[in-house]
Design an enzyme around this catalytic site. Structure first.
Site, PDB file in Angstrom:
ATOM      1  CG  HIS A  80      -5.692   1.748   5.356  1.00  0.00           C
ATOM      2  ND1 HIS A  80      -5.246   2.732   6.194  1.00  0.00           N
ATOM      3  CD2 HIS A  80      -4.641   0.912   5.153  1.00  0.00           C
ATOM      4  CE1 HIS A  80      -3.975   2.506   6.492  1.00  0.00           C
ATOM      5  NE2 HIS A  80      -3.577   1.405   5.869  1.00  0.00           N
ATOM      6  N   GLY A 107       2.840  -1.175   4.245  1.00  0.00           N
ATOM      7  CA  GLY A 107       2.849   0.248   3.923  1.00  0.00           C
ATOM      8  C   GLY A 107       4.259   0.725   3.618  1.00  0.00           C
ATOM      9  N   GLY A 108       4.890   1.354   4.600  1.00  0.00           N
ATOM     10  CA  GLY A 108       6.206   1.985   4.396  1.00  0.00           C
ATOM     11  C   GLY A 108       7.216   1.101   3.689  1.00  0.00           C
ATOM     12  N   GLY A 149       2.501   2.235  10.641  1.00  0.00           N
ATOM     13  CA  GLY A 149       3.397   3.376  10.430  1.00  0.00           C
ATOM     14  C   GLY A 149       4.095   3.844  11.688  1.00  0.00           C
ATOM     15  CB  SER A 176       5.471  -1.564  11.844  1.00  0.00           C
ATOM     16  OG  SER A 176       4.991  -0.240  12.013  1.00  0.00           O
ATOM     17  CG  ASN A 211      -1.671   1.246   1.442  1.00  0.00           C
ATOM     18  OD1 ASN A 211      -1.820   2.052   0.520  1.00  0.00           O
ATOM     19  ND2 ASN A 211      -2.189   1.453   2.651  1.00  0.00           N
ATOM     20  CD1 TRP A 212       3.180   0.994  -3.147  1.00  0.00           C
ATOM     21  CD2 TRP A 212       3.327   2.392  -4.891  1.00  0.00           C
ATOM     22  NE1 TRP A 212       3.805   0.319  -4.168  1.00  0.00           N
ATOM     23  CE2 TRP A 212       3.902   1.157  -5.249  1.00  0.00           C
ATOM     24  CE3 TRP A 212       3.289   3.416  -5.825  1.00  0.00           C
ATOM     25  CZ2 TRP A 212       4.444   0.917  -6.505  1.00  0.00           C
ATOM     26  CZ3 TRP A 212       3.828   3.186  -7.087  1.00  0.00           C
ATOM     27  CH2 TRP A 212       4.411   1.955  -7.423  1.00  0.00           C
ATOM     28  CE  LYS A 213       0.335   3.493   4.821  1.00  0.00           C
ATOM     29  NZ  LYS A 213       0.230   3.640   6.253  1.00  0.00           N
TER      30      LYS A 213
END
Ligand code: PEP
Length: 252
Positions: free
Chosen positions: A96, A235-236, A175, A214, A9-11
């Site tokens: 989300h 994510g990150g 995150g 995370s 998920n690149w956001k």
């Protein structure tokens, strides 16, 4: 046997150029990856570029959200499930925690998005998970049950899970660098599967339940080794090809 899935998920990150470099890095490292299915969920405006770049590879594409309305119409700023499918998506993330907390997506709206995704032929990735205070107050199961039941209690809800993915994402781990321990995550995944099994054992056994929060190259393997964890929503760490690929390998 459930096939593992790792979805990035690149956001709201990246540029056209960084997106191209990231996809090209992931593409190169994909060879020999084997077992896990790998999906990327870039911002809407980069979907078509990424779709062109991953054509002919095993990589899948997903949207980070979608409009709860089905069909086309006067919904300025919205993106429909049909549009996502049209540019090559096979997944759409719904519920989300950032959509729930920052944009007011209620359980009802999340359920509508979930079914809108399915109506467009997409596989929804339904995110569920508790806030830190909810965990500390021992309300984790109640919150996760509420998120799940928003879909399960709809007509056709249980059967719909045969074409859906669930992502357990404790909000306090998203995150933040804090990760649920494998045992904490496994306990909630088992709870989710059991709750679904109360309605349909076969669906419960088949549904992929991802962990998100995370996940990094250095903790993915121990999380993915747990019995009811079928991969991750990342994510990150999905913004860096080598790190993302290492997580994909851990799911293999
Ligand atoms: C997410 O956004 O779904 C997520 C899990 O983020 P991160 O991996 O950065 O915690």
């Amino acid at each position: 046997m459930r096939q593992p899935l790792v979805a990035g998920n690149w956001k709201m990150h990246g540029t056209r150029i960084s997106a191209r470099d990231l996809v090209s890095g992931v593409r190169q490292g994909l060879e020999g990856l084997g077992k896990p299915r790998v999906a990327m969920c870039p911002p809407f405006v980069y979907l078509a570029d990424v779709a062109a770049q991953i054509q002919g590879t095993a990589l899948a594409l997903g949207g980070q959200d979608l409009c709860p309305e089905v069909g086309s119409g006067a919904h300025t700023g919205e993106i429909s499930g049909a549009m996502l499918a049209d540019v090559g998506c096979s997944y759409a993330i719904v519920g989300h925690s950032e959509r729930r907390s920052l944009y007011g997506d209620s359980d009802e709206v999340v359920a509508r998005k979930y079914f809108a995704a399915q109506q467009a032929g997409l596989t929804p990735i339904l995110c569920v998970g508790e806030l830190l205070e909810e965990r500390e107050g021992e309300h984790t199961e109640a919150v996760v049950a509420r998120h799940l039941d928003a879909v399960l209690t709809q007509p056709g809800g249980v059967a719909s899970l045969a074409k859906a993915v669930i992502a357990y994402e404790p909000v306090w781990a998203i995150g933040t660098g804090l990760t649920a321990t494998p045992a904490q995550a496994q306990a909630v995944h088992a709870f989710i599967r059991k709750r679904i099994a109360q309605h349909d054992q076969a669906v419960a056994e088949r549904v992929q339940i991802l962990y998100g929060g995370s996940v990094k190259a250095n903790n993915a393997a121990e999380l993915f080794a747990m019995q009811d964890i079928d991969g991750g929503l990342i994510g990150g760490a999905s913004l860096e090809a080598e790190q993302f690929l290492a997580i994909c390998r851990a799911a293999g």
